[in-house]
Design a protein around this motif. Structure first.
Motif, PDB file in Angstrom:
ATOM      1  N   ARG A  59      77.900  54.231  19.658  1.00 64.77           N
ATOM      2  CA  ARG A  59      77.386  54.366  20.426  1.00 64.77           C
ATOM      3  C   ARG A  59      76.417  56.208  19.497  1.00 64.77           C
ATOM      4  N   VAL A  60      75.444  55.840  18.585  1.00 69.63           N
ATOM      5  CA  VAL A  60      74.795  56.868  18.030  1.00 69.63           C
ATOM      6  C   VAL A  60      73.778  57.209  18.497  1.00 69.63           C
ATOM      7  N   GLN A  61      72.324  57.050  19.160  1.00 64.27           N
ATOM      8  CA  GLN A  61      71.712  56.694  19.275  1.00 64.27           C
ATOM      9  C   GLN A  61      71.138  56.535  20.493  1.00 64.27           C
ATOM     10  N   GLU A  62      70.130  57.158  21.962  1.00 61.46           N
ATOM     11  CA  GLU A  62      69.808  55.690  22.419  1.00 61.46           C
ATOM     12  C   GLU A  62      67.633  56.048  22.400  1.00 61.46           C
ATOM     13  N   PHE A  63      67.338  55.351  23.023  1.00 59.99           N
ATOM     14  CA  PHE A  63      66.036  55.486  23.828  1.00 59.99           C
ATOM     15  C   PHE A  63      66.197  55.156  25.007  1.00 59.99           C
ATOM     16  N   PRO A  64      66.143  55.179  25.739  1.00 59.24           N
ATOM     17  CA  PRO A  64      66.159  54.898  27.157  1.00 59.24           C
ATOM     18  C   PRO A  64      64.600  54.433  27.125  1.00 59.24           C
ATOM     19  N   PHE A  65      65.023  53.172  28.157  1.00 59.51           N
ATOM     20  CA  PHE A  65      63.747  52.557  29.427  1.00 59.51           C
ATOM     21  C   PHE A  65      63.119  53.658  29.539  1.00 59.51           C
ATOM     22  N   SER A  66      61.809  53.249  29.201  1.00 52.41           N
ATOM     23  CA  SER A  66      60.487  54.045  30.283  1.00 52.41           C
ATOM     24  C   SER A  66      59.718  52.721  30.603  1.00 52.41           C
ATOM     25  N   SER A  67      58.331  53.660  31.275  1.00 53.04           N
ATOM     26  CA  SER A  67      57.946  52.421  31.926  1.00 53.04           C
ATOM     27  C   SER A  67      56.351  52.304  30.923  1.00 53.04           C
ATOM     28  N   GLU A  68      56.088  53.261  30.481  1.00 56.76           N
ATOM     29  CA  GLU A  68      55.251  52.752  28.743  1.00 56.76           C
ATOM     30  C   GLU A  68      55.984  52.098  27.493  1.00 56.76           C
ATOM     31  N   GLY A 216      34.571  54.196  39.953  1.00 52.86           N
ATOM     32  CA  GLY A 216      35.508  53.984  41.631  1.00 52.86           C
ATOM     33  C   GLY A 216      35.638  52.368  41.016  1.00 52.86           C
ATOM     34  N   HIS A 217      35.764  52.054  39.812  1.00 54.93           N
ATOM     35  CA  HIS A 217      35.761  50.150  39.790  1.00 54.93           C
ATOM     36  C   HIS A 217      37.283  49.924  40.594  1.00 54.93           C
ATOM     37  N   LEU A 218      38.351  51.058  40.394  1.00 47.98           N
ATOM     38  CA  LEU A 218      39.631  50.987  41.146  1.00 47.98           C
ATOM     39  C   LEU A 218      39.552  50.813  42.743  1.00 47.98           C
ATOM     40  N   GLU A 219      39.067  51.832  42.939  1.00 46.07           N
ATOM     41  CA  GLU A 219      38.449  52.135  44.458  1.00 46.07           C
ATOM     42  C   GLU A 219      38.170  50.702  45.216  1.00 46.07           C
ATOM     43  N   HIS A 220      37.210  50.067  44.609  1.00 32.95           N
ATOM     44  CA  HIS A 220      35.626  49.115  44.958  1.00 32.95           C
ATOM     45  C   HIS A 220      36.861  48.121  44.834  1.00 32.95           C
ATOM     46  N   MET A 221      37.414  47.756  44.075  1.00 30.73           N
ATOM     47  CA  MET A 221      38.331  46.661  43.992  1.00 30.73           C
ATOM     48  C   MET A 221      40.134  46.935  45.103  1.00 30.73           C
ATOM     49  N   ILE A 222      40.789  47.956  45.420  1.00 26.76           N
ATOM     50  CA  ILE A 222      41.973  47.741  45.311  1.00 26.76           C
ATOM     51  C   ILE A 222      41.701  47.056  47.111  1.00 26.76           C
ATOM     52  N   ASN A 223      41.387  47.454  47.641  1.00 32.13           N
ATOM     53  CA  ASN A 223      42.002  46.597  48.660  1.00 32.13           C
ATOM     54  C   ASN A 223      42.172  45.244  49.118  1.00 32.13           C
ATOM     55  N   SER A 224      41.363  44.725  47.448  1.00 31.53           N
ATOM     56  CA  SER A 224      41.833  42.892  48.126  1.00 31.53           C
ATOM     57  C   SER A 224      43.006  42.438  46.652  1.00 31.53           C
ATOM     58  N   VAL A 225      44.237  43.599  46.002  1.00 32.05           N
ATOM     59  CA  VAL A 225      45.028  43.240  44.876  1.00 32.05           C
ATOM     60  C   VAL A 225      45.700  43.622  46.098  1.00 32.05           C
ATOM     61  N   ALA A 226      46.794  42.584  46.124  1.00 33.83           N
ATOM     62  CA  ALA A 226      48.466  43.297  46.860  1.00 33.83           C
ATOM     63  C   ALA A 226      49.312  43.554  45.643  1.00 33.83           C
ATOM     64  N   VAL A 227      49.126  42.618  44.929  1.00 33.78           N
ATOM     65  CA  VAL A 227      50.306  42.402  43.731  1.00 33.78           C
ATOM     66  C   VAL A 227      49.838  43.631  42.058  1.00 33.78           C
ATOM     67  N   PHE A 228      50.323  44.625  42.039  1.00 30.44           N
ATOM     68  CA  PHE A 228      50.412  45.534  40.509  1.00 30.44           C
ATOM     69  C   PHE A 228      51.326  44.915  40.032  1.00 30.44           C
ATOM     70  N   TYR A 229      51.633  44.600  39.112  1.00 32.97           N
ATOM     71  CA  TYR A 229      52.345  44.507  37.936  1.00 32.97           C
ATOM     72  C   TYR A 229      51.752  45.406  36.519  1.00 32.97           C
ATOM     73  N   ARG A 230      53.470  44.843  35.759  1.00 31.65           N
ATOM     74  CA  ARG A 230      53.366  45.738  34.579  1.00 31.65           C
ATOM     75  C   ARG A 230      53.073  47.338  34.919  1.00 31.65           C
ATOM     76  N   VAL A 231      53.397  48.032  35.697  1.00 32.38           N
ATOM     77  CA  VAL A 231      52.726  49.422  36.438  1.00 32.38           C
ATOM     78  C   VAL A 231      53.901  50.367  35.733  1.00 32.38           C
ATOM     79  N   GLY A 232      53.244  51.593  35.605  1.00 30.61           N
ATOM     80  CA  GLY A 232      54.352  52.489  35.521  1.00 30.61           C
ATOM     81  C   GLY A 232      53.584  53.955  36.851  1.00 30.61           C
TER      82      GLY A 232
END
Length: 528
Positions: A59-68, A216-232
């Motif tokens: 192994r010469v070089q590594e770019f580790p996994f990141s959520s971004e 405040g769009h996220l605050e408005h709808m977050i109570n109705s969301v139970a699954v968040f995907y591809r999040v960092g």
């Protein structure tokens, strides 16, 4: 060209090869060191007899996994073929790996990757995701942005036993559970459905969608969301802030270095004890030693139990203290002799602050506390209902003790018998009051007389101590008491039990009212 096992692997299992080289996990015996996802790839390689394939490369070089980035890249060179140029091996989310690929492997030949083929891979990944599989794509090549796409692996990562039941219990108690994952939408929704968090037609939200929200769009709808995907990590922080802005008390779980900020911001940061990093453990308020979700439920249960035990202790202390102070104050205001002497008051204080009171703090946790909704943290411990119970108990104790004192002091002369009857009556009132304070809602016949052994020993010891004060001559001299007859003791027990009977009747009526409200809410009509 590689020699030995490396050549066999290169042409026999390109996907597994990339997964092993682009990997930091190791399996020693039955022990995994590293991430479970990477460990699964190593285990699959071992089943294909691909032992030690990683040792064929330097192994010469590594770019580790990141959520971004959502990919891991390693730059390697073969150890047995010094003339071969360095290669990049990549694994990660399908869309990110495809964005670095120019070709795909077709029976060992590199073919130009066009949009039509890309869509076929994406559809295949979606199909695997809907089956609940975690999809990882693999690619390799001499140039980082001109890779050859080799294919995908699907890993089944089932929820641990008991998680679904724990989520159901927490939901019934008013706790909202939200799943945050870096997996694709299909995988996240499939796992969410398996856990009872997601159903067809439910709302799911991705990290990219959150980035595009304003105000405040996220605050408005977050109570109705139970699954968040591809999040960092930054999305986790946004979710925590949005829930807190809506007035929620947030507990956030995490195990990575980048989760530290969200764990610190949450009201209760929860880190994994086994898989968690030192950074996440340092930022967290609670660490799950066994990494089990059900442990969170046990912690909530224990926390609620401690709170109710403290409130029971406060109720007993306040009612007894108010009764003792009021007894002395009333006798002074009414210009009647003091029903208790200094040593007797001291003995009562020892009982109030001693074993019976302390044993209320170790009352076994009632498992039904999980069914009760979370309390408002801004609500004080001493509520209106608690004050009513305290005043009711104090009034009964004062009235019963003064009645005994007045009954015995019919000749207007205070004798040792008069003070002994009054003193013993007040102590017995304390014991019955402590018994009624073991629960604010349930009957003692429901929770059981012997479930709190510490309380049983404390009350028994206090009663024995009181009997010694009455019947043991040296203590009679110190406390200025005299022996009572069996009928006297029986009368005092009957009178003192009124505080317990009144409390049991009040709890019985409250349970009937609560049951009637539940039925009315469920069926929409009144029930008798």
């Amino acid at each position: 060209m590689a020699h030995g096992p490396c050549a066999v692997v290169l042409f026999g299992a390109l996907i597994t090869l990339v997964g092993c080289i682009c990997n930091n996990a190791t399996i020693i015996g039955a022990q995994l060191r590293g991430q479970p996802t990477e460990g699964a790839i190593i285990a699959a390689a071992q089943k294909l007899n691909m032992f030690g394939v990683r040792e064929c490369y330097h192994r010469v070089q590594e770019f580790p996994f990141s959520s971004e980035q959502k990919i891991m890249v390693v730059k390697c060179k073969q150890k047995f073929d010094l003339e071969e140029e360095e290669k990049y091996f990549v694994k990660g989310a399908l869309e990110r790996v495809l964005s670095h690929c120019t070709y795909y492997s077709d029976n060992g030949e590199n073919v130009f990757l066009n949009k039509e083929v890309e869509m076929k891979y994406i559809q295949a990944a979606q199909y695997m995701g809907r089956k609940g599989l975690r999809v990882l794509a693999m690619g390799a090549g001499s140039k980082k942005n001109e890779l050859t796409f080799f294919g995908m692996v699907g890993m089944f990562d089932p929820p641990r036993p008991g998680v679904r039941d724990s989520i159901h219990i927490l939901h019934s108690s008013g706790v909202s559970i939200k799943m945050l994952t870096g997996d694709s939408k299909e995988t996240a929704c499939a796992i969410g459905a398996r856990l009872g968090l997601y159903a067809t037609g439910s709302v799911s939200l991705s990290g990219d969608e959150m980035d595009n929200m304003h105000g405040g769009h996220l605050e408005h709808m977050i109570n109705s969301v139970a699954v968040f995907y591809r999040v960092g990590p930054r999305h986790k922080l946004k979710i925590v802030k949005a829930l807190q802005n809506n007035g929620g008390i947030v507990g956030m779980t995490g195990d990575g270095v980048n989760d530290g900020v969200a764990l610190k911001k949450a009201d209760i940061g929860i880190a994994m004890g086994k898989a968690g990093t030192d950074v996440s453990k340092e930022a967290a308020d609670m660490i799950l030693v066994n990494d089990e979700f059900s442990t969170i439920m046990a912690a909530i249960e224990e926390g609620k139990g401690i709170f109710y035990n403290i409130r029971n202790f406060v109720r007993f202390q306040l009612s007894t203290s108010i009764a003792a102070l009021s007894l002395i104050a009333v006798s002074t205001l009414m210009h009647i002799p003091n029903p208790l002497n200094a040593m007797q008051i001291l003995w009562i204080n020892i009982i109030m602050d001693g074993p019976p009171a302390q044993s209320l703090g170790v009352e076994p946790v009632d498992h039904d506390v999980l069914k009760q909704p979370p309390r408002n943290v801004k609500q004080p411990m001493i509520t209106r209902d608690l004050i009513f119970n305290v005043i009711m108990s104090a009034l009964i104790i004062i009235s019963g003790t003064l009645w005994i004192f007045k009954k015995e002091m019919s000749d207007r002369i205070v004798t040792p018998r008069d003070t002994t009857m009054t003193f013993t009556c007040f102590v017995f009132f304390d014991m019955f009051n402590a018994l009624s304070c073991r629960s604010q809602t349930k009957s003692i016949f429901t929770i059981g007389f012997f479930t709190n052994r510490m309380f049983l020993f404390a009350v028994t010891g206090s009663v024995i101590g009181q009997l010694l004060v009455i019947y043991f001559p040296p203590l009679q001299h110190i406390f200025q008491t005299e022996a009572l007859s069996a009928s006297d003791v029986l009368l005092l027990v009957v009178v003192a039990s009124t505080v317990f009977i009144a409390s049991e009747l009040k709890k019985f009526v409250e349970r009937l009212i609560a049951r009637r409200r539940r039925l009315k809410h469920h069926f929409g009509t009144d029930f008798v």
